[in-house]
Scaffold this active site. Structure first.
Site, PDB file in Angstrom:
ATOM      1  N   TYR A 115      61.053  37.160  14.445  1.00 27.52           N
ATOM      2  CA  TYR A 115      59.686  36.706  14.228  1.00 27.52           C
ATOM      3  C   TYR A 115      59.252  35.830  15.410  1.00 27.52           C
ATOM      4  O   TYR A 115      59.963  34.889  15.785  1.00 27.52           O
ATOM      5  CB  TYR A 115      59.611  35.935  12.907  1.00 27.52           C
ATOM      6  CG  TYR A 115      58.258  35.335  12.655  1.00 27.52           C
ATOM      7  CD1 TYR A 115      57.148  36.156  12.463  1.00 27.52           C
ATOM      8  CD2 TYR A 115      58.079  33.965  12.629  1.00 27.52           C
ATOM      9  CE1 TYR A 115      55.900  35.607  12.250  1.00 27.52           C
ATOM     10  CE2 TYR A 115      56.830  33.409  12.405  1.00 27.52           C
ATOM     11  CZ  TYR A 115      55.744  34.239  12.217  1.00 27.52           C
ATOM     12  OH  TYR A 115      54.512  33.693  12.006  1.00 27.52           O
ATOM     13  N   ASP A 188      67.571  34.832   8.450  1.00 27.19           N
ATOM     14  CA  ASP A 188      66.196  34.889   7.960  1.00 27.19           C
ATOM     15  C   ASP A 188      66.111  36.142   7.088  1.00 27.19           C
ATOM     16  O   ASP A 188      66.139  37.269   7.586  1.00 27.19           O
ATOM     17  CB  ASP A 188      65.227  34.974   9.162  1.00 27.19           C
ATOM     18  CG  ASP A 188      63.767  34.959   8.734  1.00 27.19           C
ATOM     19  OD1 ASP A 188      63.469  35.372   7.594  1.00 27.19           O
ATOM     20  OD2 ASP A 188      62.909  34.556   9.549  1.00 27.19           O
ATOM     21  N   LYS A 213      55.759  35.675   2.106  1.00 29.46           N
ATOM     22  CA  LYS A 213      55.831  37.137   2.160  1.00 29.46           C
ATOM     23  C   LYS A 213      56.257  37.706   0.802  1.00 29.46           C
ATOM     24  O   LYS A 213      55.537  37.555  -0.154  1.00 29.46           O
ATOM     25  CB  LYS A 213      56.752  37.552   3.302  1.00 29.46           C
ATOM     26  CG  LYS A 213      56.549  36.745   4.612  1.00 29.46           C
ATOM     27  CD  LYS A 213      55.202  36.969   5.258  1.00 29.46           C
ATOM     28  CE  LYS A 213      54.889  35.986   6.388  1.00 29.46           C
ATOM     29  NZ  LYS A 213      55.893  35.853   7.441  1.00 29.46           N
TER      30      LYS A 213
END
Ligand SMILES: *Cc1c(COP(=O)(O)O)cnc(C)c1O
Length: 399
Positions: A115, A188, A213
């Site tokens: 990310y 993650d 999310k």
């Protein structure tokens, strides 16, 4: 059974399977009214019964709030960890974790597909405070070993499946190498969610989430989480959580808890729809490449099949033929797939990483090719989703 027995006998003590834990972990009915849903405690402070006479340990909502506690217990249970901490955003969680693990002069090893905001935090924010980082191809276990042997490191940052290219790395193999060097392994788990992948059980030390999310799941709240087993590290994280203050507010915590209750069933549908869409895109004449770990030809498919269960998630990336110009035309021609950043909600979204979510890593080793589009496949009818892509891809080739 007496009333007091009943009060301490929680449904969550009687469930073990993931599908039940998402609904019941941390969710004790209100002892005063019997309300099935734990109350939303919109309060900043708590009355004390005399100096230091705290009711249930609560004194001020930055330090702790019952609605956040309910979420933190739920988060810990679903990731199979002892400790859960809930933050104002995924990046706030990462910030507290990194500043707890690292000191000036320490080095962190980071995957080359992650990310963009995580990389920006490590390289551009913490870099200014003396944190060093090395970027490696995290899917290449041998390359990670070389990077760890090259010099002392404190942490290894793993994202699998990765954002946005859906690369897969082997969590158990990486944990083994990292632990041999005394390095803390952070995973993650935002893309898979614990419904499909439990990193702590595979050897990771800390799990990070953007609960914005899949955990929240409805695109209506921003939040983050850390889950871990180590008591001593948890204590240090709780210290900075409170001392720096990027906690989740009660309403955000309540919305996230509500979202998590349907996580198991949502991830199943996200995965089914994404698998269909990946297979459709793979056959499409206007598509150059598709990235989805559920496809047998994906380079990480075997590892993903081993370390994930119940599906490969709702994220698909692809590149249409015709390069960046074609990608931009597709991005502007879908309707059901709305053009927006973020992911993991019930509704389908489309993102052009190079100019949107990953613009901040342009010019770095994490730069994303400009012809790549990322789909967050929602839980609408897959027929409507396919029809939307068919229309947009047709227009992309005409243009
Ligand atoms: C969105 C995201 C983050 C950052 O979380 P925020 O809630 O936006 O701060 C971190 N990691 C991944 C994989 C993400 O998709």
């Amino acid at each position: 059974m007496t009333t007091s027995d009943h009060g301490s006998d929680h449904v969550s003590d009687h469930v073990e399977s993931f599908d039940s834990l998402v609904i019941h972990a941390g969710q004790h009915f209100d002892p005063i009214t019997g309300a099935v849903v734990p109350p939303l405690h919109l309060t900043s402070t708590f009355v004390q019964d005399g100096l230091g006479g705290l009711r249930g340990g609560y004194e001020y909502s930055r330090s702790a709030n019952p609605t956040r506690t309910a979420l933190e217990q739920q988060l810990a249970a679903i990731e199979g960890g002892r400790h859960g901490l809930s933050f104002a955003s995924g990046l706030a969680a990462e910030d507290v974790l990194l500043r707890t693990l690292l000191r000036p002069g320490d080095r962190i090893v980071v995957g080359n597909d992650a990310y963009g905001g995580s990389y920006r935090l490590i390289a551009r924010v913490l870099g200014e405070w003396g944190i060093e980082h090395t970027v490696v191809d995290i899917t290449d276990t041998a390359a990670v070993r070389v990077a760890l042997e090259a010099g002392p490191a404190k942490a290894l940052w793993v994202e699998t499946p990765s954002n946005p290219l859906l690369n897969i790395s082997d969590i158990a193999a990486l944990a083994e190498i990292a632990h041999a060097h005394g390095v803390t392994v952070v995973v993650d788990n935002t893309f898979a969610s614990p419904a499909l992948q439990r990193p702590l059980a595979l050897g990771a030390d800390v799990v990070v989430h953007s609960t914005t999310k899949y955990l929240g799941g409805h695109s209506d709240v921003v939040g983050g989480a850390l889950v871990l087993n180590d008591d001593e590290l948890a204590e240090r994280l709780r210290f900075l959580h409170n001392a720096a203050g990027a906690v989740s507010g009660p309403l955000d915590a309540w919305l996230t808890t509500r979202g998590i209750k349907t996580l198991a069933i949502r991830m199943q549908r996200h995965s089914e729809n994404a698998q269909r869409i990946a297979e459709y895109l793979r056959e499409h004449p206007a598509v150059a490449s598709v990235h989805y770990p559920g496809l047998a030809e994906h380079p990480g498919h075997e590892i993903a099949a081993r370390q994930m269960s119940g599906g490969f998630g709702g994220m698909v990336s692809f590149a249409p033929k015709g390069g960046e110009a074609a990608a931009r035309r597709v991005a502007e021609n879908t309707r059901l797939f709305q053009l927006a950043e973020s992911l993991g909600g019930v509704e389908s979204l489309l993102n052009h990483p190079a100019s949107m979510t990953h613009a901040s890593v342009s010019g770095t080793q994490l730069e994303v090719p400009a012809d790549v589009l990322r789909l967050s496949v929602g839980i609408e009818s897959v027929d409507d989703q396919l029809a939307d892509l068919e229309r947009a891809l047709g227009q992309a080739t005409v243009g």
